[in-house]
Design an enzyme around this catalytic site. Structure first.
Site, mmCIF file in Angstrom:
data_model
loop_
_atom_site.group_PDB
_atom_site.id
_atom_site.type_symbol
_atom_site.label_atom_id
_atom_site.label_comp_id
_atom_site.label_asym_id
_atom_site.label_seq_id
_atom_site.Cartn_x
_atom_site.Cartn_y
_atom_site.Cartn_z
ATOM 1 N N TYR A 170 -54.882 -41.185 14.436
ATOM 2 C CA TYR A 170 -55.400 -41.524 13.103
ATOM 3 C C TYR A 170 -54.922 -42.918 12.699
ATOM 4 C CZ TYR A 170 -56.111 -41.005 8.014
ATOM 5 O OH TYR A 170 -56.482 -41.177 6.697
ATOM 6 N N LYS A 174 -57.347 -46.195 11.873
ATOM 7 C CA LYS A 174 -57.407 -46.871 10.572
ATOM 8 C C LYS A 174 -57.009 -48.349 10.700
ATOM 9 C CE LYS A 174 -58.807 -43.438 7.914
ATOM 10 N NZ LYS A 174 -60.147 -43.449 7.294
ATOM 11 N N VAL A 205 -53.484 -38.187 -1.369
ATOM 12 C CA VAL A 205 -54.363 -37.502 -2.312
ATOM 13 C C VAL A 205 -54.488 -36.010 -1.972
ATOM 14 C CG1 VAL A 205 -56.697 -37.481 -3.291
ATOM 15 C CG2 VAL A 205 -55.655 -39.656 -2.605
ATOM 16 N N THR A 207 -56.278 -33.269 -1.094
ATOM 17 C CA THR A 207 -57.554 -32.846 -0.505
ATOM 18 C C THR A 207 -57.208 -31.967 0.686
ATOM 19 O OG1 THR A 207 -57.566 -34.676 1.064
ATOM 20 C CG2 THR A 207 -58.635 -35.078 -1.079
HETATM 21 P P1 NAP Z 1 -61.188 -34.429 3.671
HETATM 22 O O1 NAP Z 1 -60.902 -33.647 2.451
HETATM 23 O O2 NAP Z 1 -60.716 -33.918 4.993
HETATM 24 O O3 NAP Z 1 -62.764 -34.706 3.733
HETATM 25 C C1 NAP Z 1 -63.278 -35.389 4.836
HETATM 26 C C2 NAP Z 1 -64.770 -35.510 4.692
HETATM 27 O O4 NAP Z 1 -65.268 -36.204 5.847
HETATM 28 C C3 NAP Z 1 -65.487 -34.154 4.662
HETATM 29 O O5 NAP Z 1 -66.602 -34.239 3.798
HETATM 30 C C4 NAP Z 1 -65.956 -33.990 6.092
HETATM 31 O O6 NAP Z 1 -67.105 -33.173 6.241
HETATM 32 C C5 NAP Z 1 -66.312 -35.433 6.406
HETATM 33 N N1 NAP Z 1 -66.479 -35.672 7.843
HETATM 34 C C6 NAP Z 1 -65.595 -35.514 8.841
HETATM 35 N N2 NAP Z 1 -66.176 -35.815 10.002
HETATM 36 C C7 NAP Z 1 -67.447 -36.203 9.723
HETATM 37 C C8 NAP Z 1 -68.550 -36.633 10.507
HETATM 38 N N3 NAP Z 1 -68.475 -36.728 11.848
HETATM 39 N N4 NAP Z 1 -69.690 -36.958 9.885
HETATM 40 C C9 NAP Z 1 -69.794 -36.852 8.543
HETATM 41 N N5 NAP Z 1 -68.811 -36.421 7.750
HETATM 42 C C10 NAP Z 1 -67.645 -36.104 8.349
HETATM 43 O O7 NAP Z 1 -60.577 -35.893 3.551
HETATM 44 P P2 NAP Z 1 -60.206 -36.780 2.265
HETATM 45 O O8 NAP Z 1 -58.771 -36.586 2.002
HETATM 46 O O9 NAP Z 1 -61.199 -36.594 1.204
HETATM 47 O O10 NAP Z 1 -60.349 -38.232 2.924
HETATM 48 C C11 NAP Z 1 -61.413 -39.127 2.592
HETATM 49 C C12 NAP Z 1 -61.042 -40.487 3.166
HETATM 50 O O11 NAP Z 1 -59.799 -40.928 2.606
HETATM 51 C C13 NAP Z 1 -60.860 -40.507 4.679
HETATM 52 O O12 NAP Z 1 -61.336 -41.724 5.206
HETATM 53 C C14 NAP Z 1 -59.351 -40.447 4.838
HETATM 54 O O13 NAP Z 1 -58.916 -40.978 6.070
HETATM 55 C C15 NAP Z 1 -58.905 -41.284 3.654
HETATM 56 N N6 NAP Z 1 -57.534 -41.060 3.209
HETATM 57 C C16 NAP Z 1 -57.155 -39.864 2.672
HETATM 58 C C17 NAP Z 1 -55.845 -39.699 2.243
HETATM 59 C C18 NAP Z 1 -55.372 -38.407 1.626
HETATM 60 O O14 NAP Z 1 -54.168 -38.329 1.281
HETATM 61 N N7 NAP Z 1 -56.231 -37.414 1.411
HETATM 62 C C19 NAP Z 1 -54.911 -40.741 2.360
HETATM 63 C C20 NAP Z 1 -55.328 -41.942 2.909
HETATM 64 C C21 NAP Z 1 -56.641 -42.101 3.326
HETATM 65 P P3 NAP Z 1 -66.997 -31.591 6.615
HETATM 66 O O15 NAP Z 1 -66.772 -30.859 5.321
HETATM 67 O O16 NAP Z 1 -68.338 -31.306 7.236
HETATM 68 O O17 NAP Z 1 -65.862 -31.435 7.567
#
Ligand code: NAP
Length: 249
Positions: A170, A174, A205, A207
């Protein structure tokens, strides 16, 4: 896979496409953009999940369209972009939000020495090649209309300035997404058009990816991405931001 676009009437000034938007930060980015009057397309790899998410927004008085889009599949990207542009016109705002964190075992402590090439390949397919292909599909339309905003949702985990151990696939994906941001922004800047390409770290966050113990709400996590998606003409490009402030690569 069936490729579907479920349309709402979109008479808005700008059109946004947000990937991985059926849950988490992506869904909240869609909510905040739609609430600002941006015509927004919620992209989800499974139609049912996309429709359910759009239904939640509808209950809040926000109409968004839904398209099926699996960012790890080039043909899905091409079809989804063609459908959205065919039905609504050029995409003004692209938010590359979809990502996976599948390093393991050990979760956030996962070791480089347990990382398999297949895990790394799958991570790069979704977290880097998907955003790259989306940029290549959408930015030509932005260049023609001389306006566009691209937001790559990255992570502090990809900062070379603070690179350390844990979830290595990961992290590498990134860091590469950050490089993509710089390269794309530099290339597009040569046109002199009003196109901004930036990366955002949403912070830690709450999630499915971030877990329940994370410090931030999805509202906070989406805020800087939405700011970058709606930057004025004098806003930055080629940068990396957290809480609307520039941070180190
Ligand atoms: P999440 O809750 O795991 O949601 C991920 C989303 O991406 C889901 O809608 C998932 O769809 C979708 N996804 C995964 N693979 C996919 C694919 N091949 N095609 C289309 N959609 C796909 O993650 P999140 O926490 O909201 O993260 C959103 C972004 O923020 C990501 O880029 C993550 O790296 C970044 N981020 C998050 C955090 C954190 O603390 N949460 C911190 C830093 C960065 P499905 O429901 O179908 O699986």
């Amino acid at each position: 896979m069936l490729q579907v676009l479920v349309k709402q009437s979109m008479s808005k000034t700008h059109l946004a496409l947000v990937t991985g938007a059926n849950r988490g930060i992506g869904l909240e980015i869609v909510r905040q953009l739609a609430a600002r009057g941006v015509g927004t397309v919620l992209a989800a790899r499974e139609l049912d999940k996309g429709l359910a998410a759009a239904g939640q927004l509808k209950a809040q008085g926000l109409d968004v369209s839904v398209v099926t889009l699996d960012v790890s599949r080039a043909e899905s990207i091409a079809r989804a972009v063609a459908q959205v542009e065919g039905d609504f016109g050029p995409i003004d705002i692209l938010v590359n939000n979809a990502a996976i964190l599948i390093d393991g075992p050990g979760g956030f402590d996962a070791s480089l020495f347990d990382l398999t090439p297949d895990t790394l390949r799958a991570t790069f397919e979704t977290n880097l090649i998907g955003p790259l292909e989306l940029i290549r599909a959408v930015v030509p339309g932005m260049r023609r209309q001389r306006y566009g905003r691209v937001v790559n949702v990255s992570s502090a985990a990809g900062q070379l300035a603070h690179m350390g151990m844990g979830f290595p696939g990961y992290r590498m994906s990134k860091a590469a997404l950050n490089a993509l941001t710089c390269i794309a922004a530099a290339e597009v800047a040569q046109d002199g058009a009003d196109i901004k390409i930036n990366a955002v770290d949403p912070g830690w966050v709450r999630t499915d990816m971030g877990g329940r113990d994370a410090a931030r709400s999805v509202e906070q996590g989406a805020e800087t991405a939405v700011w970058l998606a709606t930057l004025a003409a004098d806003g930055p490009t080629g940068g990396f931001f957290r809480d609307k402030k520039s941070i180190a690569w």
